[in-house]
Design a protein around this motif. Structure first.
Motif, PDB file in Angstrom:
ATOM      1  N   ARG A 235     -29.852 -20.250   6.605  1.00  0.00           N
ATOM      2  CA  ARG A 235     -28.932 -20.657   5.389  1.00  0.00           C
ATOM      3  C   ARG A 235     -28.393 -19.516   5.032  1.00  0.00           C
ATOM      4  O   ARG A 235     -27.147 -19.551   4.615  1.00  0.00           O
ATOM      5  CB  ARG A 235     -29.741 -21.388   4.291  1.00  0.00           C
ATOM      6  N   LEU A 236     -28.902 -18.363   4.912  1.00  0.00           N
ATOM      7  CA  LEU A 236     -28.283 -17.335   4.224  1.00  0.00           C
ATOM      8  C   LEU A 236     -27.557 -16.330   5.120  1.00  0.00           C
ATOM      9  O   LEU A 236     -26.620 -15.664   4.645  1.00  0.00           O
ATOM     10  CB  LEU A 236     -29.314 -16.285   3.622  1.00  0.00           C
ATOM     11  N   GLN A 237     -28.008 -16.263   6.510  1.00  0.00           N
ATOM     12  CA  GLN A 237     -27.550 -15.387   7.323  1.00  0.00           C
ATOM     13  C   GLN A 237     -27.019 -15.668   8.591  1.00  0.00           C
ATOM     14  O   GLN A 237     -26.290 -15.050   9.495  1.00  0.00           O
ATOM     15  CB  GLN A 237     -28.512 -14.333   7.603  1.00  0.00           C
ATOM     16  N   GLY A 238     -27.063 -17.048   8.918  1.00  0.00           N
ATOM     17  CA  GLY A 238     -26.495 -17.738  10.225  1.00  0.00           C
ATOM     18  C   GLY A 238     -27.496 -17.819  11.334  1.00  0.00           C
ATOM     19  O   GLY A 238     -28.823 -17.632  11.227  1.00  0.00           O
ATOM     20  N   VAL A 239     -26.984 -18.598  12.564  1.00  0.00           N
ATOM     21  CA  VAL A 239     -27.846 -18.877  13.471  1.00  0.00           C
ATOM     22  C   VAL A 239     -28.554 -17.651  14.082  1.00  0.00           C
ATOM     23  O   VAL A 239     -29.679 -17.906  14.543  1.00  0.00           O
ATOM     24  CB  VAL A 239     -27.000 -19.574  14.495  1.00  0.00           C
ATOM     25  N   GLY A 240     -27.696 -16.525  14.221  1.00  0.00           N
ATOM     26  CA  GLY A 240     -28.415 -15.293  14.700  1.00  0.00           C
ATOM     27  C   GLY A 240     -29.687 -14.901  14.354  1.00  0.00           C
ATOM     28  O   GLY A 240     -30.537 -14.736  14.843  1.00  0.00           O
ATOM     29  N   ALA A 241     -29.913 -14.991  12.810  1.00  0.00           N
ATOM     30  CA  ALA A 241     -31.023 -14.541  12.035  1.00  0.00           C
ATOM     31  C   ALA A 241     -32.207 -15.666  12.162  1.00  0.00           C
ATOM     32  O   ALA A 241     -33.301 -15.161  12.545  1.00  0.00           O
ATOM     33  CB  ALA A 241     -30.889 -14.594  10.508  1.00  0.00           C
TER      34      ALA A 241
END
Length: 263
Positions: free
Chosen positions: A191-197
């Motif tokens: 939610r906060l940093q995207g799919v990569g996180a």
């Protein structure tokens, strides 16, 4: 110190320490840390202490099946996250976990077979999880994040140890392995940093689960003949050794990918 006090002190301390260490060294290390039996370990200890070593050994064998179910969670979440948000991904992962856990519970396999199933599931999942992708800029976590994780962890330990006699050993062991903290880390990162996180957390979790599988196997085979204290000491020793190797592999992979990027 009585059992309730131990549950109220040890569980939140373990989860709080793992969360802060993960923030210090990155998302994949955070996932690797929650691969440790931070919930299952305390649950297994208190179940064996309160219900006996035979019950505890059966619950640990059930947790081996739970590791395979966690691998299914990782793949389902990761593949759904490529095209959907954190909530559909979390639902997909949870459904996959429940499906695999239900199948394994019905098969009534022995600990050595479950160990083999779990190892194959982890190795296959490392192949099936999506490739790493860049995440969004880091966002500071809310102030209530760490206290909420500590409260959730303690609530799960209290609930599972209280319900263990009614649920039975195998189901207790399976439920104890639901990746609650990995799910929290992954969903927040997504939610906060995207799919990569999210993918980084999930990949770290898979590497960490190898130590978890070793921990559960030692307990499943050793609780009855060795006794509570010796079996847990042996399980913790195996966990630390395997976890050290898995961290080395995870860091080597990150360094290799970093050096392969164009400059």
């Amino acid at each position: 110190m009585d059992n309730l006090t131990l549950k109220l002190v040890a569980t939140p301390a373990l989860i709080g320490a793992a969360t802060l260490a993960g923030r210090r060294w990155g998302q994949s290390v955070g996932g690797w840390l929650v691969g440790l039996p931070l919930t299952t370990g305390p649950v297994a200890f208190f179940i064996a202490l309160e219900q006996g070593t035979a019950f505890g050994a059966a619950a640990a064998a059930g947790s081996l099946g739970g590791a395979a179910a966690e691998a299914a969670f990782v793949v389902a979440y990761g593949r759904t996250a490529v095209r959907a948000g954190w909530l559909p991904s979390l639902l997909a992962g949870s459904v996959a976990y429940a499906a695999v856990a239900a199948v394994l519970q019905g098969l009534a396999l022995g600990p050595l077979v479950l160990f083999g199933v779990a190892m194959v599931a982890l190795l296959v999942s490392l192949r099936l999880i999506p490739a790493d992708s860049p995440g969004a800029a880091s966002a500071p976590p809310p102030r209530w994040d760490v206290p909420a994780r500590m409260v959730l962890a303690t609530a799960v330990v209290l609930a599972l140890t209280a319900l263990a006699p009614r649920l039975g050993a195998t189901l207790s062991g399976l439920l104890a392995t639901y990746p609650l903290f990995a799910a929290i880390l992954t969903a927040f990162g997504h939610r906060l940093q995207g799919v990569g996180a999210a993918v980084a957390v999930l990949r770290g979790l898979l590497f960490g689960l190898f130590a978890f599988v070793g921990f559960c196997l030692v307990l499943a085979l050793g609780l009855v003949p060795l006794g509570l204290a010796t079996a847990f000491a042996a399980a913790i020793t195996v966990t630390l050794l395997v976890q050290g190797v898995s961290l080395w592999r995870l860091r080597s992979r990150r360094l290799t990918r970093g050096s392969a990027r164009p400059t």
